[in-house]
Every structure is written in C-alpha cells, then in structure tokens.
Design a protein around this motif. Structure first.
Motif, short mmCIF file in Angstrom:
data_model
loop_
_atom_site.label_atom_id
_atom_site.label_comp_id
_atom_site.label_asym_id
_atom_site.label_seq_id
_atom_site.Cartn_x
_atom_site.Cartn_y
_atom_site.Cartn_z
N ILE A 1 -118.25 -34.64 10.66
CA ILE A 1 -118.88 -35.85 10.13
C ILE A 1 -118.07 -36.33 8.94
O ILE A 1 -118.00 -35.67 7.91
N ASP A 2 -117.45 -37.50 9.10
CA ASP A 2 -116.60 -38.03 8.03
C ASP A 2 -117.41 -38.67 6.91
O ASP A 2 -116.98 -38.65 5.75
N ARG A 3 -118.56 -39.24 7.25
CA ARG A 3 -119.41 -39.84 6.22
C ARG A 3 -120.86 -39.58 6.57
O ARG A 3 -121.28 -39.79 7.72
N TRP A 4 -121.61 -39.14 5.58
CA TRP A 4 -123.05 -39.02 5.74
C TRP A 4 -123.65 -40.36 5.30
O TRP A 4 -123.87 -40.61 4.12
N ILE A 5 -123.85 -41.24 6.26
CA ILE A 5 -124.18 -42.63 5.98
C ILE A 5 -125.51 -42.77 5.27
O ILE A 5 -125.62 -43.44 4.23
N GLY A 6 -126.56 -42.17 5.81
CA GLY A 6 -127.86 -42.40 5.19
C GLY A 6 -128.94 -41.47 5.72
O GLY A 6 -128.81 -40.81 6.75
N PHE B 1 -144.79 -37.70 9.00
CA PHE B 1 -143.69 -38.12 8.12
C PHE B 1 -142.41 -37.71 8.83
O PHE B 1 -142.29 -36.60 9.34
N ALA B 2 -141.42 -38.62 8.88
CA ALA B 2 -140.17 -38.30 9.57
C ALA B 2 -138.98 -38.72 8.72
O ALA B 2 -138.97 -39.79 8.12
N GLY B 3 -137.97 -37.85 8.68
CA GLY B 3 -136.70 -38.15 8.02
C GLY B 3 -135.55 -37.83 8.96
O GLY B 3 -135.54 -36.76 9.58
N LEU B 4 -134.61 -38.75 9.11
CA LEU B 4 -133.43 -38.53 9.96
C LEU B 4 -132.16 -38.84 9.19
O LEU B 4 -132.09 -39.83 8.45
N VAL B 5 -131.14 -38.01 9.42
CA VAL B 5 -129.84 -38.20 8.79
C VAL B 5 -128.89 -38.87 9.78
O VAL B 5 -128.79 -38.44 10.94
N LEU B 6 -128.21 -39.91 9.33
CA LEU B 6 -127.22 -40.62 10.13
C LEU B 6 -125.83 -40.31 9.62
O LEU B 6 -125.56 -40.46 8.42
N GLY B 7 -124.96 -39.88 10.52
CA GLY B 7 -123.58 -39.59 10.14
C GLY B 7 -122.59 -40.35 11.00
O GLY B 7 -122.88 -40.71 12.14
N LEU B 8 -121.42 -40.60 10.44
CA LEU B 8 -120.32 -41.21 11.18
C LEU B 8 -119.34 -40.11 11.55
O LEU B 8 -118.75 -39.47 10.68
N PRO C 1 -126.51 -37.98 1.60
CA PRO C 1 -126.36 -39.28 2.24
C PRO C 1 -126.08 -40.39 1.23
O PRO C 1 -126.61 -40.38 0.11
N GLU C 2 -125.24 -41.32 1.63
CA GLU C 2 -124.87 -42.41 0.73
C GLU C 2 -126.07 -43.33 0.45
O GLU C 2 -126.15 -43.92 -0.63
N TRP C 3 -126.96 -43.47 1.41
CA TRP C 3 -128.14 -44.30 1.25
C TRP C 3 -129.38 -43.49 1.59
O TRP C 3 -129.37 -42.70 2.53
N THR C 4 -130.45 -43.72 0.84
CA THR C 4 -131.77 -43.21 1.20
C THR C 4 -132.63 -44.42 1.51
O THR C 4 -132.96 -45.20 0.61
N VAL C 5 -132.95 -44.61 2.78
CA VAL C 5 -133.60 -45.83 3.26
C VAL C 5 -135.04 -45.48 3.62
O VAL C 5 -135.29 -44.65 4.50
N VAL C 6 -135.98 -46.14 2.96
CA VAL C 6 -137.39 -45.74 3.06
C VAL C 6 -138.24 -46.87 3.62
O VAL C 6 -138.03 -48.06 3.32
N ASP C 7 -139.19 -46.48 4.44
CA ASP C 7 -140.25 -47.35 4.95
C ASP C 7 -140.68 -48.33 3.84
O ASP C 7 -141.09 -47.92 2.76
N PRO C 8 -140.55 -49.66 4.06
CA PRO C 8 -140.83 -50.61 2.98
C PRO C 8 -142.28 -50.62 2.52
O PRO C 8 -142.58 -51.17 1.45
N SER C 9 -143.20 -50.02 3.28
CA SER C 9 -144.60 -49.99 2.84
C SER C 9 -144.90 -48.79 1.94
O SER C 9 -146.02 -48.69 1.42
N ALA C 10 -143.92 -47.91 1.74
CA ALA C 10 -144.17 -46.65 1.01
C ALA C 10 -143.80 -46.78 -0.47
O ALA C 10 -142.95 -46.06 -0.98
N ALA C 11 -144.47 -47.68 -1.17
CA ALA C 11 -144.12 -47.95 -2.57
C ALA C 11 -144.27 -46.73 -3.46
O ALA C 11 -143.43 -46.46 -4.32
N SER C 12 -145.34 -45.97 -3.27
CA SER C 12 -145.58 -44.81 -4.14
C SER C 12 -144.52 -43.74 -3.92
O SER C 12 -144.07 -43.09 -4.88
N PHE C 13 -144.08 -43.56 -2.68
CA PHE C 13 -143.06 -42.54 -2.40
C PHE C 13 -141.70 -42.97 -2.94
O PHE C 13 -140.94 -42.15 -3.44
N VAL C 14 -141.41 -44.25 -2.85
CA VAL C 14 -140.16 -44.77 -3.44
C VAL C 14 -140.13 -44.47 -4.94
O VAL C 14 -139.11 -44.03 -5.49
N ALA C 15 -141.25 -44.72 -5.60
CA ALA C 15 -141.32 -44.45 -7.04
C ALA C 15 -141.10 -42.97 -7.32
O ALA C 15 -140.43 -42.60 -8.30
#
Length: 430
Positions: free
Chosen positions: A248-253, A264-271, A323-337
């Motif tokens: 994996i050359d880049r761990w995208i997100g 609750f689900a989390g997935l890692v995307l790699g290039l 990962p270069e980006w952590t991309v979160v469900d836009p409705s999860a305001a408390s978890f983002v904080a």
C-alpha cells in the motif's frame, strides 16, 4: 471558450425552441447545456423586457454549470456575476439568480413577475418550486428554458411535463407533434452522447467505462429508466475479494459510519502499488449484539487502538497506519468533536448518495476497487444492497436503508477523497 458550429439535432433544437417551456434533456456531455445557453443568450438580447431569472439546484452549481461557461463565451465585461447579491449582469440586463434545493425555495420567487427563466438541472428542484415558477412567467411572450439529466420514469417532471410536451425532438432525431388537445406548450429535445460530435473517441470510451448499468442507460443513452433490483449488480466476490494485499503506497483515508443503536463501522482505504484502490481493514461494533453501548470517548479510543494494530501488507511486524483523511458520517457531530479532542482532524463526509453509488459502481466495473476478505461487513452487505421500489414508484432514486453501515463508511471515504486518489489510478483501466 470556443463554440463549434452547431450541427444536426443541436441546430434543430434552437430552431424549435419557440414554446413557453423549452427543455433539453438526456445524456451527460451531449451538448444540451451548450444549446440551451446559446438560446438563452439570444433570448436575453432579443426577448421581451422585464425581469429575468436563472435557477440551479444551488447558486454554486448554477455558477459552475452555466454562468462560468457564459463568461467564457462572451467575456466578463458582458457577463458580470455579483456573487452574494444573487444578481447577474448579462448584455446590460440584470438577471436574478437563485438556488432551489428545498421546499422553502418557492419563497424566493413569490411576488416576482418574470419575462424569462433559465433552469439548470430541473429534476433536482422540488416540484412546488417549479410549479410556482410557472405562475411567475406571466409577461406576454414569456419563455422558460431548462436542462436535465434523466431520472426514473416516475419522476414528477417527466410525468407532469415532459410526457405532455406538444413537440418532441426524439433521441433518433424525429420531430413528433402531440395530437393531445391537453398537451402543454412545451418543446422537449432529447439528446444522447452521440449527438455531440466534438467529443473525442477516447473521451467517449472513457465515459462509457465510467457509467455502468442504470447510469449507463441514463447518462450515455439518455433513457429514463427505473432504479430497481441490486444496486451493485456488477459485484463479483471471485473478482473483487482478495486474500492478499499488495504494497500500500498511500493510506488514503478512514471512513466512519457512526452508530449507537445501529452498528458502528470504520473502513480503511488504501492505494495499492498496482494502481488500484483497496478497502484493506474494517472495524465494527454492534451495540445490540454486545448488549452495551459505547460513549464517544470509548469509540474513539477503540478505533484509534485498532488503527495502531493494523499490520502492513508484506511486513506483518510493522504495525499501525495513519490515514491521510478521517472521513466521518456528517450527522455524527458529537463524535467529530471527540476526535478533535483526541488529536485527530476529522472531516465531514460528502454524503451525495447517488454520486457515491455511481462512483463505486464504476470502480467495481473497471476492477479498480478491491476488498480484502477481512472486511466482512462490507462484503456481507454489498450483495443485498438494493433500490427501494416504493421510492422508485414515486420517482425517487433511493437505496433501502437496511444493512448498509459498512457500505456507507466505504462510500464516505471513497467519494470524499476522490480528488486525492483519482490521478493515481491504474492508467490502463482509468
């Protein structure tokens, strides 16, 4: 912006745009927008005096899709957009600009008397807005012009307007006049990709690879077809599931679908070094199965601990990915904080559902997205992910909201980071 001479159906549509409503509809990049813009420019110069209006799903999409091309055609001296003021100066006439992305948009045009209107992406508007707009075009000789891509055949705009057109320039170039005495004063011009002769063969081939299944029929052939059955009907476990990851050359997100009652689900995307995208690892927590809900702090702690234990392909002794980006469900305001407090820099996901589905469909069809067998939730959900028949009957494209938590997490990270990975995909298949 150079505009090549119009040919065939392009010229015919301008000649026939004489009705109260004139709608260019069909495939992407089929020249319908250019034709509609040229007709609008003519109308602004020669049409009746009075108020003019331009509409998009949002003012931003209107600027990108229509105003920017107009400025390239005629120059900024003759086309000045006063961003924030909702006004465009075009050939010395002031044109109001509005977005129509929700039911409240009708309030923006109440009380207006219009002599002309231009509508970009009509099918994205609420029906109430378009109905209201029709009542505002009340000046003698007033005309409206619009564009749209196809949706489902039960969409209100097709059933209530396009199907009742008094004249139809069809996909195969025939001019069909309606014999129905109740037909609307509306001329409909249907375009397919082949109607734009200026596109290179390589670009057309690329578009045909990009759109598959439902989206191919809509955006290449210009057909209004129903969204039904399996969404990812190109999914093949034998083709898309891998047991061994490349380097994996880049761990995208990291994509996160937040759930308290739901999983609750989390997935890692790699290039990968092979120029393909990989969903490499998955972490899920089902509070119902565990009979215990977690707090935001506990979710963050467990998620970060899981990332720290992920082995690198080909080097299992090397643990931990960032990962270069952590991309979160836009409705999860408390978890983002919570993630901010814990030192991460999360971003809210692009939750354009249909755009995300189109993207994943094209990647799967091209063999550019593969999934490691350890991503069990994603693999389990993808085969049963289906269109909602009840929504389709109402003219809406919507997936059934069930067993889609890992799919949502994957869609979030793929769609939101597209600009990051797109230039690096395997060139031969891109």
């Amino acid at each position: 912006m150079a505009v090549t001479p119009l040919v065939g159906k392009q010229r015919e549509s301008l000649r026939l745009a004489t009705a109260r409503w004139n709608i260019w509809e069909g495939a992407v990049r089929s020249s319908k927008t250019v034709c509609s813009i040229l007709n609008w420019l003519r109308y602004v110069r020669t049409g009746p005096s009075g108020n003019l209006l331009m509409v998009g799903k949002t003012e931003r999409t209107l600027k990108r899709n229509v105003i920017d091309p107009i400025q390239e055609m005629v120059g900024k001296r003759r086309c000045r957009y006063r961003e924030g003021a909702g006004e465009l100066d075009l050939f010395g006439r002031t044109i109001y600009t509005v977005g129509a992305n929700n039911e409240l948009a009708s309030d923006k045009i109440k009380g207006l008397t219009l002599s002309g209107a231009y509508c970009d992406e009509v099918t994205t508007y609420p029906q109430s807005f378009f109905s209201m707009l029709g009542t505002r075009l009340s000046t003698d000789g007033a005309q409206g012009f619009g564009t749209t891509n196809p949706e489902g055949p039960n969409h209100w705009f097709k059933k209530d307007y396009l199907d009742r057109a008094s004249l139809h320039l069809t996909r195969d170039g025939r001019i069909v006049e309606s014999a129905d005495p109740g037909a609307l004063d509306l001329h409909r011009f249907t375009f397919q990709l082949a109607d734009n002769p200026t596109l290179s063969a390589s670009y057309v081939d690329a578009l045909k690879r990009e759109y598959v299944g439902l989206f191919y029929r809509r955006f290449v052939l210009g057909e209004w077809v129903l969204a039904q059955g399996a969404i990812y009907d190109m999914w093949d476990p034998d083709r898309h599931v891998v047991d061994i990851l490349p380097r994996i050359d880049r761990w995208i997100g990291l994509g996160v679908d937040y759930g308290t009652v739901n999983p609750f689900a989390g997935l890692v995307l790699g290039l990968g070094a092979d120029g393909r995208l990989y969903l490499t690892n998955e972490w899920r927590y089902d509070s119902k199965a565990a009979r215990r809900s977690l707090t935001d702090h506990e979710y963050s702690e467990r998620l970060r601990g899981w990332l720290a234990r992920i082995p690198h392909p080909g080097a299992p002794s090397v643990l931990g990915v960032h990962p270069e980006w952590t991309v979160v469900d836009p409705s999860a305001a408390s978890f983002v904080a919570q993630l901010y407090r814990d030192g991460l820099s999360p971003t809210l996901a692009d939750n354009s559902v249909l755009d995300g589905i189109r993207l994943i469909s094209s990647l799967l069809a091209a063999g550019l997205l593969l999934v490691h067998r350890s991503c069990a939730g994603w693999i389990e959900e993808v085969g049963g992910y289906s269109w909602d028949d009840k929504a389709a009957a109402k003219g809406e494209d919507r997936p059934i909201k069930d067993a889609d938590h890992s799919l949502d997490a994957g869609r979030y990270v793929l769609k939101t980071t597209e600009a990051l990975w797109r230039p690096h995909l395997l060139e031969a298949a891109a």
